[in-house]
Structure formats: structure tokens, C-alpha cells
Design an enzyme around this catalytic site. Structure first.
Site, PDB file in Angstrom:
ATOM      1  N   CYS A 194      -0.001   2.011  -5.486  1.00  0.00           N
ATOM      2  CA  CYS A 194      -0.831   2.647  -6.180  1.00  0.00           C
ATOM      3  C   CYS A 194      -0.065   4.050  -6.589  1.00  0.00           C
ATOM      4  O   CYS A 194       0.813   4.741  -5.803  1.00  0.00           O
ATOM      5  CB  CYS A 194      -1.909   3.195  -5.030  1.00  0.00           C
ATOM      6  SG  CYS A 194      -3.030   1.858  -4.544  1.00  0.00           S
ATOM      7  N   ARG A 213      -0.950   1.793 -11.322  1.00  0.00           N
ATOM      8  CA  ARG A 213       0.079   1.385 -10.422  1.00  0.00           C
ATOM      9  C   ARG A 213       1.461   2.163 -10.781  1.00  0.00           C
ATOM     10  O   ARG A 213       1.893   2.385 -11.822  1.00  0.00           O
ATOM     11  CB  ARG A 213       0.479  -0.041 -10.801  1.00  0.00           C
ATOM     12  CG  ARG A 213      -0.900  -0.972 -10.231  1.00  0.00           C
ATOM     13  CD  ARG A 213      -1.130  -0.954  -8.634  1.00  0.00           C
ATOM     14  NE  ARG A 213      -2.294  -1.720  -8.579  1.00  0.00           N
ATOM     15  CZ  ARG A 213      -3.684  -1.108  -8.225  1.00  0.00           C
ATOM     16  NH1 ARG A 213      -3.888   0.238  -8.494  1.00  0.00           N
ATOM     17  NH2 ARG A 213      -4.473  -2.068  -8.050  1.00  0.00           N
ATOM     18  N   HIS A 261       0.978  -1.267   0.016  1.00  0.00           N
ATOM     19  CA  HIS A 261      -0.021  -0.102   0.156  1.00  0.00           C
ATOM     20  C   HIS A 261       0.893   1.487   0.219  1.00  0.00           C
ATOM     21  O   HIS A 261       1.974   1.203   0.925  1.00  0.00           O
ATOM     22  CB  HIS A 261      -0.900  -0.095   1.186  1.00  0.00           C
ATOM     23  CG  HIS A 261      -2.057  -0.716   0.953  1.00  0.00           C
ATOM     24  ND1 HIS A 261      -3.009  -0.489   0.323  1.00  0.00           N
ATOM     25  CD2 HIS A 261      -2.596  -2.195   1.725  1.00  0.00           C
ATOM     26  CE1 HIS A 261      -3.966  -1.762   0.350  1.00  0.00           C
ATOM     27  NE2 HIS A 261      -3.610  -2.357   1.284  1.00  0.00           N
TER      28      HIS A 261
END
Length: 227
Positions: free
Chosen positions: A203, A212, A125
Site C-alpha cells: 500500500c 500501490r 501489508h
């Protein structure tokens, strides 16, 4: 209903509608707050627990602790990125489920293990759930990514600037054994067979998960641990 009763009913309905909207707003703010602060707190705590447990297991050694034998959802390695500070240590777990990514990095299934020929591909993340790669855009070619397992410590060096490679989440070519960019002239690893690569994915935007951000690197050193 009398003409005097209608305004009173209208005011009552308006009041209840206003209260409902205020409550919905409070719930929404609470949800957003939990996502951006609550999940970070719980995930960082979980990362520390997983890291401590893994180190304790490593003290006993054993073939079953090698990444190739670690089952899905369990920790197999620890990641250090010196650019992010001396206290940056995040576990790597097998798989990329939501539960895995809430505890650290996820290792894509059927990809190379640390130090092996092929592509050691990882995801994490950038925002919420501990934010292991929030500072991904700060990485540059030459920065190190250190991967520790029960048997050895592997030092990779990044070759590409993550800011230069943003792809749709459908761009699975970055997970190939030797990723080749379909865009002519785009960032990619050196096109040499038999390399030991690492790929970091996260991300691209803080508030949108459709794209991405990618960085490739290669292995430069292996330091076996004492038996």
C-alpha cells in the site's frame, strides 16, 4: 402526558442516546486498536510459526517443497531484507488472499518462482497484519532482497526507488513477465528479455489502500544448498 412528564421523558431519551453514542465510540476505538495493534501481534506470531515449520520441513528435503509444487496458502520461501535488520525474516506463501497476507508475503499466482526467468512478484501489508513492508519507502536501488527456498538462496538487488512508482491497484502491468511502464520515462525494469526479476508491492499510504507502491529488482546471485 402532563407538561411535567415531557421534560423527564426527553431527559431520559437524551441520556440513552448519549450512552449509545459513547458505546459506539468505544466499539470503534476497540476495532481500530485491534486493526493496528492486535492484528500485528497475531500476524507476527503466525509468521514465526510458519517460518519455524517451514525450516523443519526443509530439513527433510523433498521435491514437493519446491515453490512450484507448494499448494495455495502454504509457505514456499523465506524473505530477508538486510536493510530492515538481521532479525528480519518473513515467510512467503502462495497466493494473495487475506489469510495469506495475514501470515507474511503473498506470491502472485502464475508468476515466476524464485530464481526463474520472469517476474517473481510479491505483495505484503504495509500497515496491520505484521506490517512486513512498513519500511518500504526506505528502500533504495542497490538494496538486497534475499529469497531462500528448500534448494537455494537467491539474492536480488533493487533497481528502482519505491517512492518514485505509485500506481492505482488496477495497474496490473507490474505483474507482467517483463513489466513495461505505460507512462513514458517512468520507473521500470531494464527492457531485456529473459531476465530474472523481483517485484515488491504494498500500500502506498498507511491509511488508504487504493494505491500501490512498487519496486523492481533483478537476480544477481544464486547459492545452491548442499544436497
Amino acid at each position: 402526558m402532563s407538561s411535567q412528564g415531557r421534560p423527564r421523558l426527553l431527559r431520559r431519551v437524551t441520556t440513552w442516546v448519549g450512552l449509545a453514542m459513547m458505546l459506539a465510540g468505544v466499539v470503534m476505538l476497540g476495532y481500530v486498536g485491534w486493526q493496528f495493534w492486535g492484528t500485528n501481534w497475531t500476524s507476527q506470531r503466525a509468521q514465526k510459526e510458519v517460518t519455524t515449520t517451514l525450516r523443519t520441513q526443509w530439513e527433510g528435503g523433498g521435491k514437493q517443497l519446491r515453490p512450484a509444487f507448494v499448494p495455495k496458502g502454504r509457505a514456499s520461501a523465506l524473505i530477508r531484507i538486510p536493510k530492515f535488520g538481521d532479525d528480519y525474516v518473513v515467510p512467503v506463501l502462495e497466493g494473495i488472499t487475506d489469510e495469506v497476507l495475514a501470515k507474511g508475503y503473498g506470491h502472485f499466482e502464475d508468476n515466476a518462482d524464485p530464481g526463474e526467468k520472469g517476474n517473481y512478484a510479491l505483495a505484503a501489508h504495509r500497515v496491520t497484519h505484521g506490517e512486513p513492508l512498513r519500511r518500504m519507502p526506505e528502500l533504495r536501488p542497490g538494496d538486497e532482497v534475499v529469497v531462500e527456498t528448500v534448494e537455494a538462496t537467491y539474492t536480488y538487488v533493487l533497481d528502482t526507488d519505491p517512492r518514485r512508482l505509485v500506481i492505482p491497484f488496477t495497474g496490473v502491468w507490474v505483474l507482467d513477465r517483463l513489466p513495461k511502464n505505460p507512462e513514458a520515462g517512468g520507473p521500470q525494469p531494464a527492457q531485456k528479455q529473459g531476465q530474472r526479476l523481483i517485484t515488491l508491492t504494498t500500500c502506498a499510504e498507511l491509511f488508504n489502500t487504493d494505491d500501490r507502491m512498487i519496486s523492481f529488482g533483478h537476480l544477481v546471485r544464486t547459492d545452491p544448498k548442499p544436497a
